[in-house]
Design an enzyme around this catalytic site. Structure first.
Site, PDB file in Angstrom:
ATOM      1  CE  LYS A 127      -7.196  -1.118  -8.501  1.00 37.40           C
ATOM      2  NZ  LYS A 127      -7.574   0.270  -8.866  1.00 37.40           N
TER       3      LYS A 127
ATOM      4  N   PRO B 214     -11.552  -2.096   2.013  1.00 32.89           N
ATOM      5  CG  PRO B 214     -11.442   0.217   2.253  1.00 32.89           C
ATOM      6  CD  PRO B 214     -10.607  -1.019   2.354  1.00 32.89           C
TER       7      PRO B 214
ATOM      8  N   GLY C 252     -11.661   1.885  -4.798  1.00 33.01           N
ATOM      9  CA  GLY C 252     -10.667   2.034  -5.860  1.00 33.01           C
ATOM     10  C   GLY C 252      -9.394   1.270  -5.584  1.00 33.01           C
TER      11      GLY C 252
ATOM     12  CG  ASP D   9      -8.955  -3.024 -11.835  1.00 29.68           C
ATOM     13  OD1 ASP D   9      -8.456  -2.578 -12.892  1.00 29.68           O
ATOM     14  OD2 ASP D   9      -9.453  -2.302 -10.957  1.00 29.68           O
TER      15      ASP D   9
END
Length: 280
Positions: free
Chosen positions: A8, A93, A97, A135
């Site tokens: 995302k 990775p 973020g 998230d």
């Protein structure tokens, strides 16, 4: 069963202040990408053995892994114990973020639920996910984009008719999310760097965590400035708490060309991919 576990980006991230529980109140829009990990989940039958493996040797395979936490939460919620095999084939990775760990956890929740005969509703899965990480709920919704409130876990589907071509650039260092939030209140803007919202058809794009992260990691504001100087770039922003910067272009061809230029500019140590936001 094998599932795509998408990455995302945050099209915007606004921090409203610190909450009594120690978290921060935020407003954010999360948008899934076509790029993602692959998660294999196998229900082996009765027992309690769980085997977790991963293609990335740096990812922990113990109870601290969000995918393992998700499976434990599912078992506790349903009151069942089984033997499972989970394999994470990583393309997202860590510390980027891009929500890789959260996406894996959401995928395990949904996959385990499906393999077990769907004992939990989507809303119950969302509530379980919110207990594990802020998230996670956005990856359980059916929509490719969602608005997050509270600490990010209160999600609402949004109509998102765009499929945006973009380039992702992650320098060779991760950024811990708690560290970025902790430094937010005392951070300041750096002169000559664009922090103001970038107005787009889908909203005003800005990220309040750029302020503390840019102060520490000077490559990132330099990279943002360089991206905004490229003629094909519509908008450039840090995703989440970083360290990934992303740039949206007019076309997939431009995204591929920008990725090639970024590889020359950044060197071989950065992870660079061109992709697009997920289809409706």
């Amino acid at each position: 069963m094998t599932f795509l576990s998408p990455a995302k980006i945050n099209l915007w991230l606004r921090i409203l202040g610190k909450r009594p529980d120690g978290f921060h109140e935020v407003q954010t829009r999360l948008c899934r990408l076509a790029l993602g990990d692959t998660v294999e989940i196998e229900l082996l039958g009765k027992g309690s053995d769980v085997t977790l493996s991963c293609s990335d040797p740096t990812v922990p395979l113990d109870e601290s892994n969000l995918a393992m936490k998700a499976l434990r939460a599912f078992e506790n919620s349903t009151g069942t114990k089984s033997s499972w095999r989970i394999h994470l084939e990583k393309k997202i990775p860590a510390g980027a973020g891009l929500g890789g760990g959260s996406s894996n956890a959401a995928t395990v929740l949904m996959g385990a639920n499906e393999l077990a005969g769907s004992p939990l509703t989507q809303q119950q899965l969302i509530e379980l996910g919110a207990q594990i990480g802020s998230d996670i709920p956005c990856f359980i919704l059916d929509s490719p984009a969602a608005d997050g409130a509270g600490r990010g876990e209160l999600v609402t589907e949004v109509d998102f008719p765009w499929q945006l071509p973009l380039v992702l650039i992650k320098p060779p260092f991760p950024i811990p999310t708690p560290w970025a939030y902790k430094r937010w209140a005392d951070s300041k803007e750096m002169p000559g760097i664009l922090y103001a919202p970038q107005i787009c058809p889908w909203g005003a794009m800005s990220n309040d965590l750029e302020r503390p992260v840019f102060e520490k990691h000077l490559l990132l504001p330099t990279l943002k400035t360089w991206l905004l100087e490229q003629s094909e770039v519509r908008v450039a922003l840090m995703s989440g708490s970083g360290s990934t910067m992303f740039a949206i272009t007019e076309s997939p061809t431009q995204a591929a060309e920008l990725a090639a230029k970024a590889r020359e500019w950044c060197g071989e140590t950065s992870w660079i991919q061109h992709t697009q936001t997920a289809a409706i």
